[in-house]
Design a protein around this motif. Structure first.
Motif, PDB file in Angstrom:
ATOM      1  N   VAL A  77       0.868  -1.184   0.000  1.00 32.26           N
ATOM      2  CA  VAL A  77       0.000   0.000   0.000  1.00 32.26           C
ATOM      3  C   VAL A  77       0.896   1.223   0.000  1.00 32.26           C
ATOM      4  CG1 VAL A  77      -1.716   1.301   1.317  1.00 32.26           C
ATOM      5  CG2 VAL A  77      -1.889  -1.191   1.152  1.00 32.26           C
ATOM      6  N   LEU A  78       0.770   2.033  -1.044  1.00 34.21           N
ATOM      7  CA  LEU A  78       1.728   3.096  -1.335  1.00 34.21           C
ATOM      8  C   LEU A  78       1.076   4.465  -1.164  1.00 34.21           C
ATOM      9  CD1 LEU A  78       4.682   2.902  -2.454  1.00 34.21           C
ATOM     10  CD2 LEU A  78       3.723   3.280  -4.716  1.00 34.21           C
ATOM     11  N   GLY A  79       1.697   5.317  -0.343  1.00 34.69           N
ATOM     12  CA  GLY A  79       1.185   6.668  -0.132  1.00 34.69           C
ATOM     13  C   GLY A  79       1.938   7.703  -0.949  1.00 34.69           C
ATOM     14  N   HIS A  80       2.027   8.923  -0.401  1.00 38.92           N
ATOM     15  CA  HIS A  80       2.708  10.027  -1.097  1.00 38.92           C
ATOM     16  C   HIS A  80       3.019  11.125  -0.086  1.00 38.92           C
ATOM     17  CE1 HIS A  80      -0.916  12.560  -0.895  1.00 38.92           C
ATOM     18  NE2 HIS A  80      -1.597  11.465  -1.197  1.00 38.92           N
ATOM     19  N   GLY A  81       3.813  12.083  -0.492  1.00 33.62           N
ATOM     20  CA  GLY A  81       4.173  13.183   0.377  1.00 33.62           C
ATOM     21  C   GLY A  81       3.059  14.200   0.524  1.00 33.62           C
ATOM     22  N   LEU A  82       3.139  14.992   1.591  1.00 34.38           N
ATOM     23  CA  LEU A  82       2.137  16.016   1.867  1.00 34.38           C
ATOM     24  C   LEU A  82       2.163  17.083   0.773  1.00 34.38           C
ATOM     25  CD1 LEU A  82       0.093  16.719   4.142  1.00 34.38           C
ATOM     26  CD2 LEU A  82       1.860  18.199   5.110  1.00 34.38           C
ATOM     27  N   GLY A  83       0.964  17.447   0.296  1.00 38.62           N
ATOM     28  CA  GLY A  83       0.848  18.438  -0.756  1.00 38.62           C
ATOM     29  C   GLY A  83       1.021  17.884  -2.152  1.00 38.62           C
ATOM     30  N   LEU A  84       1.329  16.592  -2.277  1.00 36.21           N
ATOM     31  CA  LEU A  84       1.507  15.954  -3.571  1.00 36.21           C
ATOM     32  C   LEU A  84       0.294  15.080  -3.871  1.00 36.21           C
ATOM     33  CD1 LEU A  84       5.268  14.934  -3.117  1.00 36.21           C
ATOM     34  CD2 LEU A  84       4.354  16.980  -4.236  1.00 36.21           C
ATOM     35  N   SER A  85       0.458  14.101  -4.730  1.00 33.67           N
ATOM     36  CA  SER A  85      -0.580  13.109  -4.998  1.00 33.67           C
ATOM     37  C   SER A  85       0.113  11.786  -5.249  1.00 33.67           C
ATOM     38  CB  SER A  85      -1.429  13.494  -6.219  1.00 33.67           C
ATOM     39  OG  SER A  85      -0.699  13.269  -7.422  1.00 33.67           O
ATOM     40  N   LYS A  86      -0.666  10.744  -5.425  1.00 36.25           N
ATOM     41  CA  LYS A  86      -0.071   9.425  -5.630  1.00 36.25           C
ATOM     42  C   LYS A  86       0.746   9.332  -6.904  1.00 36.25           C
ATOM     43  CE  LYS A  86      -4.438   7.429  -7.420  1.00 36.25           C
ATOM     44  NZ  LYS A  86      -5.303   8.606  -7.149  1.00 36.25           N
ATOM     45  N   SER A  87       0.525  10.247  -7.857  1.00 37.62           N
ATOM     46  CA  SER A  87       1.335  10.202  -9.072  1.00 37.62           C
ATOM     47  C   SER A  87       2.805  10.471  -8.777  1.00 37.62           C
ATOM     48  CB  SER A  87       0.806  11.200 -10.110  1.00 37.62           C
ATOM     49  OG  SER A  87       0.886  12.530  -9.632  1.00 37.62           O
ATOM     50  N   ALA A  88       3.100  11.121  -7.641  1.00 37.34           N
ATOM     51  CA  ALA A  88       4.498  11.362  -7.261  1.00 37.34           C
ATOM     52  C   ALA A  88       5.215  10.073  -6.882  1.00 37.34           C
ATOM     53  CB  ALA A  88       4.552  12.351  -6.100  1.00 37.34           C
ATOM     54  N   SER A  89       4.461   9.004  -6.645  1.00 34.74           N
ATOM     55  CA  SER A  89       5.038   7.724  -6.217  1.00 34.74           C
ATOM     56  C   SER A  89       5.043   6.681  -7.330  1.00 34.74           C
ATOM     57  CB  SER A  89       4.253   7.184  -5.003  1.00 34.74           C
ATOM     58  OG  SER A  89       4.185   8.140  -3.974  1.00 34.74           O
ATOM     59  N   LEU A  90       4.828   7.109  -8.559  1.00 31.68           N
ATOM     60  CA  LEU A  90       4.721   6.146  -9.645  1.00 31.68           C
ATOM     61  C   LEU A  90       6.029   5.400  -9.917  1.00 31.68           C
ATOM     62  CD1 LEU A  90       2.369   7.970 -12.155  1.00 31.68           C
ATOM     63  CD2 LEU A  90       2.045   5.660 -11.249  1.00 31.68           C
ATOM     64  N   ALA A  91       7.164   6.050  -9.765  1.00 35.19           N
ATOM     65  CA  ALA A  91       8.431   5.349  -9.983  1.00 35.19           C
ATOM     66  C   ALA A  91       8.598   4.222  -8.974  1.00 35.19           C
ATOM     67  CB  ALA A  91       9.600   6.325  -9.879  1.00 35.19           C
ATOM     68  N   HIS A  92       8.156   4.452  -7.750  1.00 37.46           N
ATOM     69  CA  HIS A  92       8.227   3.415  -6.721  1.00 37.46           C
ATOM     70  C   HIS A  92       7.240   2.287  -7.048  1.00 37.46           C
ATOM     71  CE1 HIS A  92       9.371   7.324  -5.050  1.00 37.46           C
ATOM     72  NE2 HIS A  92      10.225   6.669  -4.294  1.00 37.46           N
ATOM     73  N   ALA A  93       6.057   2.660  -7.570  1.00 35.96           N
ATOM     74  CA  ALA A  93       5.075   1.649  -7.947  1.00 35.96           C
ATOM     75  C   ALA A  93       5.603   0.767  -9.063  1.00 35.96           C
ATOM     76  CB  ALA A  93       3.777   2.330  -8.372  1.00 35.96           C
ATOM     77  N   ARG A  94       6.290   1.371 -10.025  1.00 36.28           N
ATOM     78  CA  ARG A  94       6.857   0.567 -11.120  1.00 36.28           C
ATOM     79  C   ARG A  94       7.915  -0.392 -10.590  1.00 36.28           C
ATOM     80  NH1 ARG A  94       9.260   3.722 -16.161  1.00 36.28           N
ATOM     81  NH2 ARG A  94      10.547   4.602 -14.505  1.00 36.28           N
ATOM     82  N   LEU A  95       8.767   0.083  -9.687  1.00 36.78           N
ATOM     83  CA  LEU A  95       9.773  -0.781  -9.073  1.00 36.78           C
ATOM     84  C   LEU A  95       9.121  -1.994  -8.418  1.00 36.78           C
ATOM     85  CD1 LEU A  95      12.694  -1.313  -7.953  1.00 36.78           C
ATOM     86  CD2 LEU A  95      12.042   0.121  -5.999  1.00 36.78           C
ATOM     87  N   LEU A  96       8.061  -1.758  -7.667  1.00 34.04           N
ATOM     88  CA  LEU A  96       7.374  -2.834  -6.949  1.00 34.04           C
ATOM     89  C   LEU A  96       6.627  -3.753  -7.903  1.00 34.04           C
ATOM     90  CD1 LEU A  96       6.002  -0.621  -4.051  1.00 34.04           C
ATOM     91  CD2 LEU A  96       7.839  -2.302  -3.859  1.00 34.04           C
ATOM     92  N   SER A  97       5.958  -3.159  -8.890  1.00 35.43           N
ATOM     93  CA  SER A  97       5.193  -3.963  -9.836  1.00 35.43           C
ATOM     94  C   SER A  97       6.105  -4.872 -10.655  1.00 35.43           C
ATOM     95  CB  SER A  97       4.381  -3.049 -10.764  1.00 35.43           C
ATOM     96  OG  SER A  97       3.634  -3.800 -11.697  1.00 35.43           O
ATOM     97  N   GLU A  98       7.245  -4.343 -11.093  1.00 38.41           N
ATOM     98  CA  GLU A  98       8.174  -5.158 -11.874  1.00 38.41           C
ATOM     99  C   GLU A  98       8.762  -6.293 -11.040  1.00 38.41           C
ATOM    100  OE1 GLU A  98      10.950  -2.348 -13.424  1.00 38.41           O
ATOM    101  OE2 GLU A  98       9.640  -1.744 -15.092  1.00 38.41           O
ATOM    102  N   ALA A  99       8.752  -6.113  -9.714  1.00 36.89           N
ATOM    103  CA  ALA A  99       9.226  -7.182  -8.823  1.00 36.89           C
ATOM    104  C   ALA A  99       8.114  -8.169  -8.489  1.00 36.89           C
ATOM    105  CB  ALA A  99       9.785  -6.576  -7.542  1.00 36.89           C
ATOM    106  N   GLY A 100       6.900  -7.928  -9.026  1.00 39.76           N
ATOM    107  CA  GLY A 100       5.825  -8.903  -8.879  1.00 39.76           C
ATOM    108  C   GLY A 100       4.771  -8.566  -7.844  1.00 39.76           C
ATOM    109  N   TYR A 101       4.909  -7.459  -7.116  1.00 42.11           N
ATOM    110  CA  TYR A 101       3.961  -7.145  -6.054  1.00 42.11           C
ATOM    111  C   TYR A 101       2.680  -6.534  -6.609  1.00 42.11           C
ATOM    112  CZ  TYR A 101       7.901  -7.820  -2.911  1.00 42.11           C
ATOM    113  OH  TYR A 101       8.961  -8.367  -2.235  1.00 42.11           O
ATOM    114  N   THR A 102       1.572  -6.781  -5.932  1.00 36.45           N
ATOM    115  CA  THR A 102       0.365  -5.993  -6.147  1.00 36.45           C
ATOM    116  C   THR A 102       0.562  -4.664  -5.432  1.00 36.45           C
ATOM    117  OG1 THR A 102      -1.164  -7.845  -6.404  1.00 36.45           O
ATOM    118  CG2 THR A 102      -2.092  -5.788  -5.565  1.00 36.45           C
ATOM    119  N   VAL A 103       0.214  -3.567  -6.100  1.00 38.53           N
ATOM    120  CA  VAL A 103       0.426  -2.237  -5.539  1.00 38.53           C
ATOM    121  C   VAL A 103      -0.911  -1.502  -5.477  1.00 38.53           C
ATOM    122  CG1 VAL A 103       1.653  -0.045  -5.741  1.00 38.53           C
ATOM    123  CG2 VAL A 103       2.747  -2.171  -6.515  1.00 38.53           C
TER     124      VAL A 103
END
Length: 303
Positions: A77-103
């Motif tokens: 379960v992936l959050g984000h920084g204050l004042g941002l949105s979840k799109s700021a965490s997309l690089a982290h989501a790609r890292l996790l997804s490519e490793a096989g995790y559900t995000v």
């Protein structure tokens, strides 16, 4: 010289209203102008489904989630920084997804596409409720009911991600924190204001008015949290593996404050990333960052 004198004089004139503006900024910290998603999962080649997670059992608009399917037994379960949105965490989501995790990527309330919440009190519990709501929603889905779940927080939102371990009725298997949390609360809000996290116009941003604005904003923001910090040792804080990623050059939430918090908890690991500023680890140290995060999750979310 004349310009500097006039600026100081203007700041002195505005000094009586500086406390009021500082109080206004404390509210704005938790209710920032919304930033639209600058990218979507599809822009990074990720397949996702939009999900609405209700809050407090209420119907209608709740928390907006991008659900990126992967291994149904391992969920992050992936959050984000204050004042941002979840799109700021997309690089982290790609890292996790490519490793096989559900995000499951979510926007906190008052951010992105999630619900507006005008409340100005009890903000710690409210933002913790966001994290808990997404975890519970994932567990309510048949395919993820038996999954091992990790929480992944960023910057100031690492604090509710950490605080949710107090919720004994919503256990998780591991937590990852990028650029926070720290032992003390007031300095991070002062740093956030000082770094331009919220706007300070004209004369209020200079001279004698500036420190008053920053001091009132930070102290009022801490009061709005209504939180017992740091959480006492015990329960999930003794049982849950934790990974803290701190930037060596982070001036917003310095690595020293992160280490001071982490050393209180027996299963906490701290990795300081060299030559790295706030939230920049995945960019400045991509290989070390990926190896550290994926290695930790492999150890903690495996069967």
């Amino acid at each position: 010289m004349a310009t500097g004198f006039l600026a100081k004089a203007a700041s002195a004139v505005t000094l009586p209203v500086a406390p009021l503006y500082g109080a206004f900024l404390s509210y704005m910290i938790f209710h920032p102008p919304r930033r639209p998603h600058h990218k979507t999962p599809a822009d990074l080649g990720l397949t996702s489904t939009d999900v609405n997670v209700p809050l407090n059992g209420q119907q209608g608009r709740g928390l907006h989630v991008w659900l990126i399917p992967g291994d149904a037994e391992r969920v992050v379960v992936l959050g984000h920084g204050l004042g941002l949105s979840k799109s700021a965490s997309l690089a982290h989501a790609r890292l996790l997804s490519e490793a096989g995790y559900t995000v499951a990527m979510f926007d906190h309330r008052n951010h992105g596409k999630s619900v507006a919440d005008r409340a100005g009190w009890g903000m710690s519990d409210r933002h913790t409720d966001d994290v808990v709501a997404v975890v519970r929603h994932m567990r309510s889905m048949d395919e993820y009911a038996a999954a091992r779940i990790a929480i992944y927080g960023f910057s100031i939102s690492t604090f509710p991600s950490f605080y949710m371990l107090k919720r004994e009725d919503c256990p998780v298997d591991a937590v990852v924190f990028d650029s926070g949390p720290a032992l003390e609360l007031a300095p991070l809000f002062r740093n956030f204001v000082a770094a331009g996290g919220v706007p300070i116009p004209g004369p209020l941003g200079a001279g004698p008015s500036r420190p008053v604005v920053e001091s009132v904003a930070s102290s009022a923001a801490v009061a709005m949290l209504r939180v017992q910090w740091p959480p006492p040792l015990g329960g999930a804080y003794e049982r849950t593996p934790m990974l803290f990623l701190a930037g060596e050059r982070d001036t917003m939430i310095p690595a020293s404050g992160v280490r001071a918090l982490a050393e209180r908890y027996p299963l906490a690991e701290v990795h300081t990333l060299p030559d790295t500023e706030h939230l920049q680890g995945i960019k400045t140290q991509p290989e070390t960052y990926a190896e550290t995060v994926l290695g930790f999750l492999e150890r903690t979310l495996k069967d």
